[in-house]
Design an enzyme around this catalytic site. Structure first.
Site, PDB file in Angstrom:
ATOM      1  N   ARG A  61       0.825  -1.212   0.000  1.00 62.48           N
ATOM      2  CA  ARG A  61       0.000   0.000   0.000  1.00 62.48           C
ATOM      3  C   ARG A  61       0.858   1.261   0.000  1.00 62.48           C
ATOM      4  NH1 ARG A  61      -2.333   1.546   4.570  1.00 62.48           N
ATOM      5  NH2 ARG A  61      -2.665  -0.590   5.278  1.00 62.48           N
ATOM      6  N   TYR A 112     -15.251  19.227 -13.935  1.00 65.55           N
ATOM      7  CA  TYR A 112     -15.609  17.817 -13.957  1.00 65.55           C
ATOM      8  C   TYR A 112     -16.668  17.533 -12.876  1.00 65.55           C
ATOM      9  CZ  TYR A 112     -15.397  12.799 -13.754  1.00 65.55           C
ATOM     10  OH  TYR A 112     -15.744  11.484 -13.745  1.00 65.55           O
ATOM     11  N   ASP A 182      -6.291  21.139 -12.385  1.00 61.56           N
ATOM     12  CA  ASP A 182      -6.614  19.871 -13.052  1.00 61.56           C
ATOM     13  C   ASP A 182      -6.174  20.020 -14.509  1.00 61.56           C
ATOM     14  OD1 ASP A 182      -7.849  17.764 -14.434  1.00 61.56           O
ATOM     15  OD2 ASP A 182      -9.528  17.664 -13.034  1.00 61.56           O
ATOM     16  N   LYS A 207      -7.461   9.247 -18.864  1.00 60.01           N
ATOM     17  CA  LYS A 207      -7.828   9.880 -20.129  1.00 60.01           C
ATOM     18  C   LYS A 207      -6.643   9.934 -21.095  1.00 60.01           C
ATOM     19  CE  LYS A 207     -11.721  10.602 -17.884  1.00 60.01           C
ATOM     20  NZ  LYS A 207     -11.940  11.820 -17.095  1.00 60.01           N
TER      21      LYS A 207
END
Ligand SMILES: *Cc1c(COP(=O)(O)O)cnc(C)c1O
Length: 388
Positions: A61, A112, A182, A207
């Protein structure tokens, strides 16, 4: 490879062009018979080291050599230090974790949807003051930023394709506000916000960075000299566990190798299509900063090195837009964007989409197919919607 220097310290990464970095960054030192590229490493458990410190991974992790290779590449392209996450939204939530109770956050009217919803949900619980701004109006953003803990900008915005003046914001935002950008739509090839004063760059690497519609992945990049923000976000990732899968990180890095080529082709296609869409009488408005008539054109020319591969068009109403999307066959009706495949969707088909997005707005994610095939498909679907 695990302890490779940061991109900024790596002599191989400093003076190279992005096209070269996309190919070379994150590769292990060349050793006879070792793989040229980093292999995918599946491990929850690592053999323990006598001194458990930051030089060791410790546990699945906390780190993974495949993530680290991808982080080196994204960090090298953005000019900072990257952390990868399970998705863009996992990365966004990690950043939102930095906003204190009763904090003030500035976000775009149009951004978004998932980010807007996440902010609203947290705002109620943590008594945040949320100030919504038009990202294209720097005066409005700077006024709203007074006393803000976080100024969250998306540019160009999803799905309305508005452009923010990042250099002006970077220079004039209060230094105590964390400036988050972003950069999903522009990618580090078209703008590098950290160089313009941003503290955090966020990516939905799902993306354009990955580019093949087969991976969910997010990334955060912080400036090389800002260990505090990097460590805070690393601690959040360790604790929340929204970590990327090794296979996803591998696929994303493989996709990233061709980012400059893919983006160049998609962007060239987008310019041609936008210019033709403007001339089509079925289309009310084309939103693309590469058009001289677009409100973001002058700014994008000045601050970006390209106009990107996303176009939104306004059709008269939802019915016309739905029929248009249905009438396309090469263009795939799908949400998400940034793949080699051209996709499109009417955004308001999602009931949660912001009301400021017009009902008839269709977002087109332009891929790398031949532009004439793409145009022929769009044109026949548009022509069908015209009154006979
Ligand atoms: C898709 C997207 C996100 C969310 O990323 P996921 O990888 O889907 O979680 C965030 N910002 C923008 C601009 C996006 O397009």
């Amino acid at each position: 490879m695990i302890n490779q220097p940061l991109p900024s310290e790596n002599p191989r990464s400093t003076r190279l062009h992005p096209e070269t970095l996309a190919v070379t960054a994150g590769r292990p030192e060349p050793v006879a018979d070792a793989p040229l590229n980093p292999p995918v490493v599946f491990a929850s458990t690592y053999v323990g080291a006598p001194d458990t410190d930051s030089a060791t991974i410790g546990y699945g992790r906390y780190g993974n050599p495949t993530w680290q290779a991808l982080e080196e590449a994204i960090g090298a392209l953005e000019g900072g230090r990257a952390l990868t996450f399970a998705s863009g939204m996992a990365a966004a939530h990690a950043v939102l974790e930095l906003v204190p109770t009763s904090g003030v956050i500035v976000i775009p009217y149009n951004c978004y949807l998932g980010v807007a919803e996440a902010v609203d949900r947290r705002a109620a619980r943590y008594r945040w003051q949320v100030r919504r701004v038009n990202v294209a109006d720097s005066k409005e953003v700077l006024a709203a930023a007074q006393g803000a803990d976080v100024v969250w900008i998306e540019s160009p915005t999803n799905p309305t394709i508005e452009v923010a003046d990042l250099p002006t914001l970077g220079k004039n935002l209060p230094s105590k506000s964390l400036f988050v950008v972003d950069n999903t739509f522009a990618t580090p090839l078209l703008q590098r916000p950290l160089e313009l004063g941003a503290d955090i760059v966020l990516h939905s690497a799902t993306k354009i960075l990955s580019g093949h519609s087969d991976v969910l992945l997010g990334a955060i990049v912080t400036r090389g000299d800002d260990a505090q923000t990097f460590e805070a976000l690393d601690a959040i990732r360790r604790s929340f566990g929204a970590t990327p899968g090794a296979m996803e990180a591998y696929l994303a890095l493989r996709g990233l190798r061709t980012l400059p080529l893919r983006l160049a082709q998609a962007q060239t296609n987008a310019q041609v299509l936008a210019e033709r869409l403007v001339d089509h009488r079925g289309v009310q408005r084309v939103r693309f900063p590469g058009l001289p008539t677009d409100p973001g054109n002058e700014l994008a020319r000045r601050t970006m090195s390209g106009f990107g591969s996303l176009i939104s068009i306004d059709l008269p109403d939802a019915k016309t837009a739905d029929a248009f999307v249905e009438g396309c066959s090469l263009w795939v009706f799908a949400t998400s964007l940034g793949g080699v495949e051209s996709t499109l969707e009417r955004r308001r088909r999602w009931s949660g989409e912001l009301q400021s997005v017009p009902e008839g707005l269709v977002r087109l994610s332009v891929g790398i197919e031949h532009v004439e095939d793409l145009w022929a498909d769009l044109a026949q679907a548009l022509d069908r919607g015209l009154p006979g």
